[in-house]
Write a protein that holds these residues in place. Structure first.
Motif, mmCIF file in Angstrom:
data_model
loop_
_atom_site.group_PDB
_atom_site.id
_atom_site.type_symbol
_atom_site.label_atom_id
_atom_site.label_comp_id
_atom_site.label_asym_id
_atom_site.label_seq_id
_atom_site.Cartn_x
_atom_site.Cartn_y
_atom_site.Cartn_z
ATOM 1 N N TRP A 36 -16.177 -17.516 11.953
ATOM 2 C CA TRP A 36 -15.992 -16.134 11.533
ATOM 3 C C TRP A 36 -15.200 -16.090 10.243
ATOM 4 O O TRP A 36 -14.290 -16.897 10.032
ATOM 5 C CB TRP A 36 -15.250 -15.336 12.604
ATOM 6 N N CYS A 37 -15.552 -15.140 9.385
ATOM 7 C CA CYS A 37 -14.686 -14.810 8.258
ATOM 8 C C CYS A 37 -14.451 -13.306 8.342
ATOM 9 O O CYS A 37 -15.405 -12.517 8.343
ATOM 10 C CB CYS A 37 -15.324 -15.173 6.923
ATOM 11 N N ILE A 38 -13.191 -12.907 8.470
ATOM 12 C CA ILE A 38 -12.854 -11.487 8.604
ATOM 13 C C ILE A 38 -12.513 -10.915 7.231
ATOM 14 O O ILE A 38 -11.675 -11.470 6.515
ATOM 15 C CB ILE A 38 -11.655 -11.305 9.569
ATOM 16 N N THR A 45 -11.120 -7.465 5.209
ATOM 17 C CA THR A 45 -10.349 -6.244 5.507
ATOM 18 C C THR A 45 -10.330 -5.345 4.262
ATOM 19 O O THR A 45 -9.291 -5.229 3.615
ATOM 20 C CB THR A 45 -8.915 -6.580 5.972
ATOM 21 N N ASP A 57 -17.125 -10.529 9.680
ATOM 22 C CA ASP A 57 -16.739 -9.372 10.478
ATOM 23 C C ASP A 57 -15.803 -8.522 9.609
ATOM 24 O O ASP A 57 -15.070 -9.091 8.790
ATOM 25 C CB ASP A 57 -15.984 -9.862 11.722
ATOM 26 N N MET A 112 -12.760 -5.514 9.548
ATOM 27 C CA MET A 112 -11.802 -4.718 10.332
ATOM 28 C C MET A 112 -10.628 -4.309 9.445
ATOM 29 O O MET A 112 -10.551 -4.730 8.286
ATOM 30 C CB MET A 112 -11.323 -5.507 11.563
ATOM 31 N N HIS A 134 -6.563 -6.823 12.328
ATOM 32 C CA HIS A 134 -6.623 -8.278 12.127
ATOM 33 C C HIS A 134 -5.304 -8.934 12.538
ATOM 34 O O HIS A 134 -5.275 -9.933 13.254
ATOM 35 C CB HIS A 134 -6.924 -8.582 10.652
#
Ligand code: NAP
Length: 311
Positions: free
Chosen positions: A148-150, A152, A177, A179, A184
Motif C-alpha cells: 500500500w501507498c497512502i 493524504t 489508498d 485518506m 493516517h
C-alpha cells in the motif's frame, strides 16, 4: 507495473537511503520517469547513488536538486522536512508536485505547508513498505510491489496532480489508498508505531536484565524475543522522529494499550483462564485474517507463490 510511459519528465529525490533508493530503482524498472536527480547530506551517499544506479544525476544541495523537477519526493527523516522545505521553496518549478514518504503525515503538513509557495502542489504520501536496513545500499526495486501507498492530499487538491502521483506509485508496483493525515496517523500509530515502541521497550528491559540472566536472553532468544530484536534494530533517527512527530496519536493508542495490559495482568493474577483464552483466540483469528489478506510476510509480493507452485 512496467508502464514504459513517462509520468514525470524529471523527479528529485531528497535523500536516497532505503526508501529514496528503492524509488529510484523502481522508477527506472518501470521506465515511468525521464531523469532522476538525487541529493543526500553526505558526499558518500551521493556517490553511492550514482554507483548503484539509484539516480541519473546527483546535486550537492536540495535547492539544486529540485531545479526544474516536476515531482519532488522528500525521502529523508521527517525531522529534517521543515529545513529542507525552507531551502527548496524558492527553487521549485511552478506547478510541481511536492510529496514525501514520511511515516507520519500531520506533522509533515504542518512543517511544509507554511514554507512552500502557493504555485506548487503539496500531496504527502507514505509507502507502507520497508525493512530494518538503512542507507543507499539497502534499496531494491521490488520494495513497493503489492504494498500500500497512502496519499493524504489536502482538501481541494488538484485532481490531475493527485492522479499523476497515484499513477507514479502504481507504476512503482504499489496500490494507492487516499485518506486524511489525521486518520493516517491514528491507523499507523496502532499498526506500526506502538508495536515498534513495545519492541524497543522489551529489548531494553531484557538488556537491563542481562546482569541477572548472564547471557541467557541471547542464548534462548528463539522464544519470541528474536522477533522483537529485529524490529528493535530499526533506524534510531527515523523512529525518534516518528514518536516526536506522531505524539498525540501514539499517546492515545498507548493509553488504550496500557488499560488492556492491566486487564491481562489482573486475569493472570486472579487465574482467570477464560479471559486469557478468549483474547488469545480472538488474536489468533486476526492473524488468520492477515494471512487471508496476503499480508503475512515482509517479502516483496508478501512471499506469495504463483498458483502453479501450489502443487
Ligand atoms: P535512510 O535509509 O536512513 O535514508 C535517509 C536518507 O536521507 C539518506 O540518504 C540521508 O543522507 C538523507 N538525509 C538525511 N538527512 C538529510 C537532510 N537533512 N537533507 C538531505 N538528505 C538527508 O532512511 P529511510 O529508511 O529511507 O527513511 C526515509 C524516510 O522514509 C523517513 O521519513 C521514514 O519515515 C520513511 N519511511 C521509512 C520506512 C522504513 O521502513 N525504513 C518505511 C516507510 C517510510 P546521508 O546518507 O548522507 O545521511
Amino acid at each position: 507495473m512496467a508502464t514504459d510511459s513517462v509520468i514525470f519528465d524529471r523527479i528529485a529525490l531528497i535523500g536516497v537511503g532505503l526508501i529514496g533508493g528503492s524509488i529510484g530503482l523502481a522508477a527506472r524498472r518501470a521506465n515511468c520517469v525521464g531523469t532522476i536527480v538525487a541529493t543526500a547530506r553526505s558526499a558518500e551517499t551521493r556517490q553511492a547513488a550514482i554507483e548503484l544506479g539509484l539516480a541519473d544525476q546527483v546535486a550537492e544541495t536540495a535547492a539544486a536538486a529540485v531545479q526544474d523537477a516536476d515531482c519532488v519526493i522528500l525521502c529523508s527523516p521527517v525531522g529534517a522536512f521543515g529545513d529542507i522545505g525552507a531551502e527548496i521553496a524558492a527553487h521549485l518549478k511552478p506547478g510541481a508536485i511536492i510529496t514525501d514518504v514520511g511515516s507520519v503525515k500531520g506533522a509533515v503538513v504542518e512543517a511544509l505547508s507554511p514554507v512552500l509557495p502557493a504555485n506548487v502542489h503539496l500531496i504527502p504520501g507514505h509507502p507502507i513498505a520497508g525493512t530494518e536496513k538503512s542507507g543507499p545500499t539497502a534499496g531494491f526495486a521490488s520494495l513497493f510491489d503489492q504494498r500500500w501507498c497512502i496519499l493524504t492530499p489536502p482538501e481541494g487538491a488538484d485532481g490531475h496532480k493527485l492522479a499523476q502521483l497515484d499513477a507514479f506509485w502504481t507504476a512503482l508496483g504499489a496500490e494507492v489508498d487516499v485518506m486524511t493525515p489525521a486518520h493516517h496517523d491514528l491507523v499507523l500509530a496502532i499498526t506500526s508505531h506502538v508495536p515498534h515502541l513495545i519492541a524497543y521497550n522489551i529489548v531494553g528491559t531484557a538488556d537491563d536484565l542481562e546482569e541477572v540472566t548472564q547471557g541467557e536472553v541471547i542464548k534462548y532468544s528463539a522464544g519470541g524475543f528474536r522477533d522483537f530484536t529485529r524490529i528493535a534494530a530499526s533506524d534510531p533517527t527515523m523512529w525518534r522522529d516518528i514518536f516526536l512527530a506522531n505524539k498525540d496519536a501514539v499517546l492515545e493508542m498507548l493509553g488504550r494499550f496500557s488499560e488492556d495490559l492491566s486487564s491481562l495482568q489482573r486475569a493472570i493474577r486472579w487465574g482467570d483462564g477464560d479471559a486469557l483464552f478468549d483474547l488469545f483466540s480472538r488474536t489468533r483469528a486476526i492473524r488468520q485474517q492477515i494471512i487471508d489478506a496476503g499480508q503475512e510476510t515482509a517479502d516483496p509480493d508478501f512471499g506469495r507463490h504463483n498458483d502453479d507452485d501450489d502443487g
